[in-house]
Structure formats: structure tokens, C-alpha cells
Design a protein around this motif. Sequence first.
Motif, PDB file in Angstrom:
ATOM      1  N   ARG A 333      25.355  29.803  38.431  1.00  0.00           N
ATOM      2  CA  ARG A 333      26.691  29.235  38.250  1.00  0.00           C
ATOM      3  C   ARG A 333      27.164  29.447  36.813  1.00  0.00           C
ATOM      4  N   GLN A 334      26.286  29.236  35.845  1.00  0.00           N
ATOM      5  CA  GLN A 334      26.668  29.453  34.450  1.00  0.00           C
ATOM      6  C   GLN A 334      27.152  30.889  34.220  1.00  0.00           C
ATOM      7  N   TYR A 335      26.428  31.806  34.821  1.00  0.00           N
ATOM      8  CA  TYR A 335      26.776  33.218  34.654  1.00  0.00           C
ATOM      9  C   TYR A 335      28.202  33.485  35.167  1.00  0.00           C
ATOM     10  N   VAL A 336      28.528  32.944  36.329  1.00  0.00           N
ATOM     11  CA  VAL A 336      29.872  33.144  36.887  1.00  0.00           C
ATOM     12  C   VAL A 336      30.916  32.456  36.020  1.00  0.00           C
ATOM     13  N   GLU A 337      30.614  31.276  35.512  1.00  0.00           N
ATOM     14  CA  GLU A 337      31.582  30.572  34.669  1.00  0.00           C
ATOM     15  C   GLU A 337      31.830  31.319  33.368  1.00  0.00           C
ATOM     16  N   LEU A 338      30.821  32.000  32.868  1.00  0.00           N
ATOM     17  CA  LEU A 338      31.033  32.849  31.689  1.00  0.00           C
ATOM     18  C   LEU A 338      31.954  34.024  32.033  1.00  0.00           C
ATOM     19  N   MET A 339      31.806  34.577  33.226  1.00  0.00           N
ATOM     20  CA  MET A 339      32.711  35.655  33.657  1.00  0.00           C
ATOM     21  C   MET A 339      34.151  35.141  33.734  1.00  0.00           C
ATOM     22  N   ILE A 340      34.299  33.909  34.210  1.00  0.00           N
ATOM     23  CA  ILE A 340      35.645  33.323  34.286  1.00  0.00           C
ATOM     24  C   ILE A 340      36.263  33.240  32.896  1.00  0.00           C
ATOM     25  N   ASP A 341      35.477  32.789  31.931  1.00  0.00           N
ATOM     26  CA  ASP A 341      35.991  32.671  30.565  1.00  0.00           C
ATOM     27  C   ASP A 341      36.282  34.024  29.935  1.00  0.00           C
ATOM     28  N   ARG A 342      35.687  35.060  30.489  1.00  0.00           N
ATOM     29  CA  ARG A 342      35.902  36.389  29.922  1.00  0.00           C
ATOM     30  C   ARG A 342      37.181  37.044  30.452  1.00  0.00           C
ATOM     31  N   LEU A 343      37.798  36.451  31.480  1.00  0.00           N
ATOM     32  CA  LEU A 343      39.058  37.000  31.986  1.00  0.00           C
ATOM     33  C   LEU A 343      40.166  36.793  30.963  1.00  0.00           C
ATOM     34  N   PRO A 344      40.963  37.816  30.690  1.00  0.00           N
ATOM     35  CA  PRO A 344      41.998  37.722  29.643  1.00  0.00           C
ATOM     36  C   PRO A 344      43.278  37.046  30.142  1.00  0.00           C
ATOM     37  N   ILE A 345      43.158  35.803  30.616  1.00  0.00           N
ATOM     38  CA  ILE A 345      44.337  35.100  31.108  1.00  0.00           C
ATOM     39  C   ILE A 345      44.205  33.623  30.829  1.00  0.00           C
ATOM     40  N   GLU A 346      45.332  33.016  30.542  1.00  0.00           N
ATOM     41  CA  GLU A 346      45.397  31.572  30.328  1.00  0.00           C
ATOM     42  C   GLU A 346      46.156  30.952  31.487  1.00  0.00           C
ATOM     43  N   ILE A 347      45.485  30.075  32.228  1.00  0.00           N
ATOM     44  CA  ILE A 347      46.101  29.418  33.375  1.00  0.00           C
ATOM     45  C   ILE A 347      46.743  28.118  32.904  1.00  0.00           C
ATOM     46  N   VAL A 348      48.062  28.037  33.062  1.00  0.00           N
ATOM     47  CA  VAL A 348      48.803  26.836  32.681  1.00  0.00           C
ATOM     48  C   VAL A 348      49.388  26.234  33.952  1.00  0.00           C
ATOM     49  N   PRO A 349      48.990  25.009  34.317  1.00  0.00           N
ATOM     50  CA  PRO A 349      49.511  24.408  35.553  1.00  0.00           C
ATOM     51  C   PRO A 349      51.036  24.365  35.570  1.00  0.00           C
ATOM     52  N   HIS A 350      51.603  24.743  36.743  1.00  0.00           N
ATOM     53  CA  HIS A 350      53.053  24.677  36.999  1.00  0.00           C
ATOM     54  C   HIS A 350      53.862  25.628  36.106  1.00  0.00           C
ATOM     55  N   ARG A 351      53.189  26.590  35.509  1.00  0.00           N
ATOM     56  CA  ARG A 351      53.884  27.589  34.694  1.00  0.00           C
ATOM     57  C   ARG A 351      53.330  28.968  35.005  1.00  0.00           C
ATOM     58  N   ILE A 352      54.029  29.991  34.561  1.00  0.00           N
ATOM     59  CA  ILE A 352      53.540  31.348  34.761  1.00  0.00           C
ATOM     60  C   ILE A 352      52.320  31.567  33.872  1.00  0.00           C
ATOM     61  N   SER A 353      51.235  32.043  34.468  1.00  0.00           N
ATOM     62  CA  SER A 353      50.019  32.295  33.704  1.00  0.00           C
ATOM     63  C   SER A 353      50.261  33.399  32.683  1.00  0.00           C
ATOM     64  N   GLN A 354      49.647  33.242  31.514  1.00  0.00           N
ATOM     65  CA  GLN A 354      49.898  34.158  30.417  1.00  0.00           C
ATOM     66  C   GLN A 354      48.682  35.028  30.137  1.00  0.00           C
ATOM     67  N   LEU A 355      48.944  36.304  29.882  1.00  0.00           N
ATOM     68  CA  LEU A 355      47.870  37.202  29.462  1.00  0.00           C
ATOM     69  C   LEU A 355      47.469  36.890  28.031  1.00  0.00           C
ATOM     70  N   ARG A 356      46.209  37.077  27.748  1.00  0.00           N
ATOM     71  CA  ARG A 356      45.737  36.949  26.376  1.00  0.00           C
ATOM     72  C   ARG A 356      44.674  38.025  26.152  1.00  0.00           C
ATOM     73  N   ALA A 357      44.303  38.243  24.923  1.00  0.00           N
ATOM     74  CA  ALA A 357      43.321  39.291  24.600  1.00  0.00           C
ATOM     75  C   ALA A 357      42.364  38.767  23.544  1.00  0.00           C
ATOM     76  N   ASP A 358      41.546  37.781  23.919  1.00  0.00           N
ATOM     77  CA  ASP A 358      40.558  37.230  22.990  1.00  0.00           C
ATOM     78  C   ASP A 358      39.398  38.199  22.827  1.00  0.00           C
ATOM     79  N   PRO A 359      38.678  38.094  21.703  1.00  0.00           N
ATOM     80  CA  PRO A 359      37.463  38.911  21.536  1.00  0.00           C
ATOM     81  C   PRO A 359      36.491  38.640  22.681  1.00  0.00           C
ATOM     82  N   GLY A 360      35.943  39.690  23.205  1.00  0.00           N
ATOM     83  CA  GLY A 360      34.985  39.545  24.297  1.00  0.00           C
ATOM     84  C   GLY A 360      35.606  39.576  25.671  1.00  0.00           C
TER      85      GLY A 360
END
Length: 926
Positions: A333-360
Motif C-alpha cells: 500500500r505504501q508503494y502505491v501511495e508513493l506512486m499517487i504522490d508522484r503524479l503531477p496533479i493537484e486535486i482540489v475538491p469542487h474545482r478543476i484539478s491543476q497540473l503541477r511539476a514538482d521534483p520527482g
Amino acid sequence: MTKGQPASDYVTIGFEKIERDLRFFIECLGEVLRELGHSDLASHLPWFGSDPTKFETEQVPGQIGLVYSIAFQILNMVEENAAAYVRTIRERESGLIAERGLWGERFAKLKAEGVPESVIGEMLARVRVEPVLTAHPTEAKRLAVLDQHRSLFALLSGPDRETLPNSELHSLRAKTKAALERLWRTGEILLEKPTLTDERRNVFHYLRDVFPSVLPALDERLEEAWVAAGFDASHLRDESKLPQVRFGTWVGGDRDGHPGVTAEVTAETLERLRANAFVVLRQQLVMLAEKLSLSQWMQPLPASLVAARDKLAESLGEKARAVLSTNTSEPWRQYVELMIDRLPIEIVPHRISQLRADPGSYERAEQLAADLGILRDSLVEVGAQRLADSDVRPVLRAVQLVGFHLAQLDIRQNSVFHVKALSQLMDASGLDGSQWEEWTENERLRFLEKELRSPRPFLHASASAGPEADAVLGCFRTLAAHIARYGADGIGALIVSMTRRLSDLLIVYVLAREAGLTRSLPEGLVCVLPVVPLFETLDDLEAAPSILGAFLDEPMTRRSLNFLAWNWGREKLSLTQQVMVGYSDSNKDSGIFASQWGLQKAQARLAQLGRDTGIRIRFFHGRGGTVSRGAGPTHRFLEALPNNSLSGDIRLTEQGETIAQKFGHFVTATYNLELLLAGVAATTIDHERSAPVTPPLAPVLERLSRASQQSYRRLLDAEDFITFYRQATPIDALEHSRIGSRPSRRTGNPSLADLRAIPWVFSWNQSRFYVPGWFGAGSGLKALTETELADIKDQLRTWPFLYYVLTNIEASIASTDLELMQAYADLVEDTSLRDRFMKIIIDEWNLTREMLEKLRGASMAERRPRMLRTLKLRADALRVLHLQEIHLLKKWRGYRKAGDEAAAEKMLPDLLLSINAIASGLRTTG
């Protein structure tokens, strides 16, 4: 079904299901209307209320269009659900082989024909289908209404009411009435034209919310049929051996005659596609994390998983700390949750999700797929093969499906627009481009080929050359910027509408060079996106092989195809040229049979060109929602393709209301996509098992085609035909409709040539003439000798193309209504003009029906009782709407003729609602 037991009467079962469900929903609608104070409307409900044929037009309440539109939508959903219900019963009783065109039947047929399992398995890995969702102005319903239809279908397709206890039945009735009230209060009419944002939101619903959820069901049905056929189940464990389904879209990229599709719209669309891809992948990974609660105390912890988890954590830095501090005994489960954090997107409830480009962050979909592969292997290592298959593989398949781009966005533009852009560029750079139209083709080619030997552009990137040049280059520069940042996976092709000569394609290369869409290699320039001709008219289809042959001979084309295959792996390292063929304009210009035969010949010759040059031809079929625009049963369409023209790889458009009809609901979407996948696989195997041959009846069909085209053109070219057409159909009202963001005419000229094929077909369908779907076929058949007709009759069942085309023509004839045709024709002010054209049309109608029955040896009533029963179910209710529309048209035109535009505008919503309701009843627009 046990051996010896007679098969169920599925037709009766289906119609009984339709009647039960329709009665329940219409009763609920009637109760809602009465409770809201609309008893007069409730009394007009079709099927289980008063006889609608008894009402005079003037007595029908004004909102009857909305009532009937909702009633027809209910009927459409009920029929759709009944079809799924019958398929389930048939498969339960007779097995997966029972349903025509699906995997079970296809595998059984191939096996019976002696095709080895290895050949079938190899073909599955080569299959790639790509439906392309477009926003042509054929969807007549508001997007909010489509949302309500989905809610109603969910209630309809739930548990069988016959088995529910009273308390649950009461609850279901209450929920159904609430959904119907929402639909009533929402209203169906489009009072404002939908924006591109509206159309994009609708398409994104399917790309984001429907297709990813359908993919696992498609894989499950494939595997079930594979095992039922007696094949090795382990073969399909590797997802690389499964058929590939991808999706494309034109919304935000199709600028052919659409001034609203700007470079900014395209840039925003590409960004939103990317963001929504990450929304899908995040949802998949979140569900996966919830499933993988495996404890390290219950199975050994693979070193490979620990190493991969630590590597992920290191790449994320501080962000990984929160993940590693929780669920410490659940490393999967930890491994999958790390993959989730590696996705370049910020999920904001009730708003359009925003792309981001953090290191990693992930940069490419292949990185995510590789991490999922490690996860799967770690589960297999501890003996959890079942979990690897059931939990991880569907996510891997989702990554294959949506990538980091959700769907490929095509860019389409008309060749004439490109010519204007080039002329402006030439003028701005000191060359005289004003006479380009006067140049011979040889002069154009000499100029273009010389330009393509040089990497230098005409102008500085900041310079303006003119409106068309700035529009094209602005779009192309947007594409170049997107590719530089994310790669080219999210961009489909540069499609050239109305390709009529080689120069139309080479111009695109020059414009691409100007905008940074080319690369300079040691051997010369390459274009980094595919340039795709679209052959539409009959003349263009005839010329297509010579145009494409010359294009493939161009050095830049060969270099570009190599670049696309090797650098981005788009075509699996094979040289592939995509070619789009259009069904609409060839039909509009030449009639149904000449169009279909022209398409058949063109595809056969183009496929042969591909074999001769060693370049695989990937056909892109520009099909619409009606028979006249290429529609028809998917399995029949595929089987009717010319032999050796299908290579396991196909694109095809899904337009307007057909998107909702085919993919609006989970069970229907699964069925239609399975038909497509199974049909492509089986038809390709059939094609590759036989050599290409010229059909023995080709000369006969050539004569038939010419005679049918001549008959069709005599109608269109007859003096005053446009006057008859514009008065006998609601084309003028359709031109005022709000059913799409794109204009109904390409340039705004009031000519038949400038009118798009969609409103052309829509207007004939609305007035129940269906002229584009049958006219000319009777004259074509009549021109043949008795021997030739006998030959056609003999091959009707053995030649799929012939069967497909004539069956579709027959369906169009069945959808006509002579009485209503005459009622619409009575709108024509000049009675002699009306009578002259009606005689032509009715004579051809009678002839076509007579010739079809002669070929078939029996009437439609004898051979196709289910189709006629379905049409009859709608007939009386449609008649009310048609007569109301005729009444409204007459009144509206009277206001306009008198110059009272205010009065005309005031009644336009009622007229458009009538159009919308009829479209719902006919299940088609254009």
C-alpha cells in the motif's frame, strides 16, 4: 438451455420487456405531470394514454414537444435496456457464441474454419482500435439533459421490479418520479448555442468517466470467451498480448469552418486532457491502494519491492515522509501511495484539478507503467498471482488506455484555408503568393519541394502575415510548445479536409516548418506529426490513390514516417500512413450507392498501394450517425470493408448523438466496444487469409453506381430544386438552431455545395424523406439486365459489402413516411413546383422499394418484422410531432416573410423543441 430444449422466443421476450418498462416509466411521467398541474399534457402521453392520432394540430398543447421528447427518450432507454436484457438471457441459455459479432461467436467461427489458436492470439496483440469523438452539430440535447438521462437509465437497469418487495418498489417509483421531474424542470431546448467548453465537458465525461470503467469488463469478456473456446488461459495474462483500445477527439482541434477553435482553445484543450488523464490514473491508484492491504507479517517482503519503494521515496523527498509514517506494516500500500504522490496533479475538491511539476513527478506514462510492473512482479513473487491479475493489471491497462493525455487531439483544417495561409506567408516574405490559384500543379510542386529542401522559415516567429496564416501558425506553434514540454503522445494528426491534390499536403509541411513542427536531420527535414489526407467527394476518392502514391514518393514523407516509427514508436516501428475517408460529402454529392461503391473502390486501391510500397495504410473512417453518412451495424460495416484493407488497426469517428447512444451507459458501451474489437480482430484474420481479388460483379456494380448517381444528380440539378428543398424541409429552422458550436455552412455561402452534409441529412430526416439514404438506388438497379439482377441476388448473402449497403438502403426506405412527406411538401408555395418534385421522389421511392423486394424475394414485412414493429411503436406519436412542426414552420415562415422578426424569434424555441422531439423519436439527426 439443455440439449433438445427449444430456444426462447427472444423477440417476444424483448418486446414484452419493452412494454413493461415503458408502461412503468410513462405512468411515472404522467403522475409527475398531473402533480405539477399539467393534466392536459399527461392526457396526451403516447402509448398508454389517449390515441394521439385523434388530436388536431391546433388542439395540441404548446409544451407537447417537451413531453414527447422526454417520452421518446424513455422509449430509447427502455429499448436499449431490453436489448441488453435479451443478450444476457441468450448468452445464459446458449453460451457466449450466441451473440452475433462478439468475442464468443467470433472465436467459435474462426476455430471452426481451422484458424490455429496461435494465429488468433498473435492477431489480438496487433489489434488497435481508436474511436474519435467529435462535436459535429448533431447532438440536439442539452448537456444537463444528458446527465438526467444517465440517472434515469441507472434506475431502469437496476434490479428487476418484478422481484422487488413493496417497500423497495415504492422507493424505486419515488426515485424515478424525482428524476423525471428534474428532467421536466431542466427542459430540453438549447436556448443558446453550446460553447466549445460545453462540448468539451461532454466529451470528457466519456473519456474520463465511462471508458476507463468499461475497459476491465472488456478484458473480462475477452478472457471468458477465450477460455470458453478451449484456448490457453495463460496466453492473455500478459497485457501486451491484449487488444489495444485508444480514444481520440476533435473537440478543440477541429477548425474546419469553425472560427471559434483558436490556438488558445487548442492549448487549453491539451492541458485539460492531460489533467483529466491524471484524474483517471489517480482514481485507479487510490482504489488499488485500498485493495493492497497485504501485511508484511503474512508474506515475505520482496527485496525488489523494498528497493523500488525506497527509490520512489528518495525521488519525492520530504513528500514521502507522511506516506512512510503510516501503514508501516503494509509496504504494498505504501508503494502505491508513493506512486499517487508522484503524479503531477493537484486535486482540489469542487474545482478543476491543476497540473503541477514538482521534483520527482512522473514525466512519462512509461515510468508509471514500469513502477506498476514492479508492483505486479512483487505480488507474483509472494504467490499472489490472483491479486496481480485482478488488482494491478486493470491499472496497467488504464495507463495504456489514457496515458498522460487521456485522448489524442486531432487538428483538422480545410485545404483552402491552408492555401490562403501560404499565400499570405509568401506575400509577407516578399514573394508573390496572390496568384497561387492560377499556378499549375507542377509549378506549385516545384516551389514547395524547393522550400522543403531548406530548414529556414519565411518569417520571424513574431511577424504577422495575415488572418489565415496567423491562425494556422498559431495553432501549430501551440502544438510545438506542447510537444517540447510533454512529448507528442497527446496529439493525433494534422488532417487536411478536402484533399484534392498533392500540393494540399505539401503545403502543410511548409507551414509546419514555419511553426517549429519539423526537425532538421542530416538526411533532411522531417515533420514531427502525421499529415493525413481526408478524401471526401467522389472525385477526390477516385483520385486518392494517385495523390497518396505521389505523397508517399516524396522524400520528406518517407523521412517523416521513419521518424514517427523510430523516435516516438507511434506505429510500432512499422511505416504507417494514416488515410481518412469521408462518407458524408461523397453521399451528398452523388447519392448513397455511388458513394458506398466509390468508398469501396478507393479503399481497395489505397490498400493495394500500401502493399506495393511497403507502407501500412491505417484507415480513418469519417462515419456519421445515419446510413447516408456511413452508419450501420458495426460488425456488418467491418465485414463489408474491401478484402485486405484492414490490418488490425483502425480509427473511426463517433459523432453527435451517436456518442450517447453507443457509449452513454456502461452495458451499452461495453457491448459496442466489444463489437468493434472482436470485429476488427476477426475481419483482419479473414483478410489476411485470402488474396485481394477484384469482385466478379464489379462491372455490374459500376453500371449500377453510374445509373444511381445520374438519377440522384438529376434531382439535385433540376431547375428550382433548392427552392423545393428549402420549403419542403425545415432546413431554414435548422440553420437557426442551437445544436452545435459550429456553423452549418463552411463559408456562409447560401449554396448547396457550401451546406455541410450534417444539416443536409438532418433536414431530409426531419421531413421523413430520407432522400440521402436511398434515392437513386432504384434507378441504378432498374438499369441492370435480368441476368445482372440475378447475379446480384445470388451474391447478396455471400458478398458482405452488397448485403450491407442494400440492407442499409432498405432501412432508410422503411423509415420514410409517404403521408408525412406529402404534408411537408405542402409547405412549398408553388404547387406546380411541389407536384413536379414530389412525382420524381415518389416514383423513385416506389421503384427502389420494388427493386429491393425483387432482389430479396419477399417484402420487408415478411423479412424484417422486428424492425417494422419497432418503427410502428413510434409512428403515431411521431405523427403528432410532425404535424405540429409543419404548423409551426408555416407560422414562423409567415412571420419572417412579413418582416416580423420579433414574432418569429419569439416562437423559435417552440419550433426548435419540435425539431428536438422528432430527433429523439427518430433516434437520429444527421
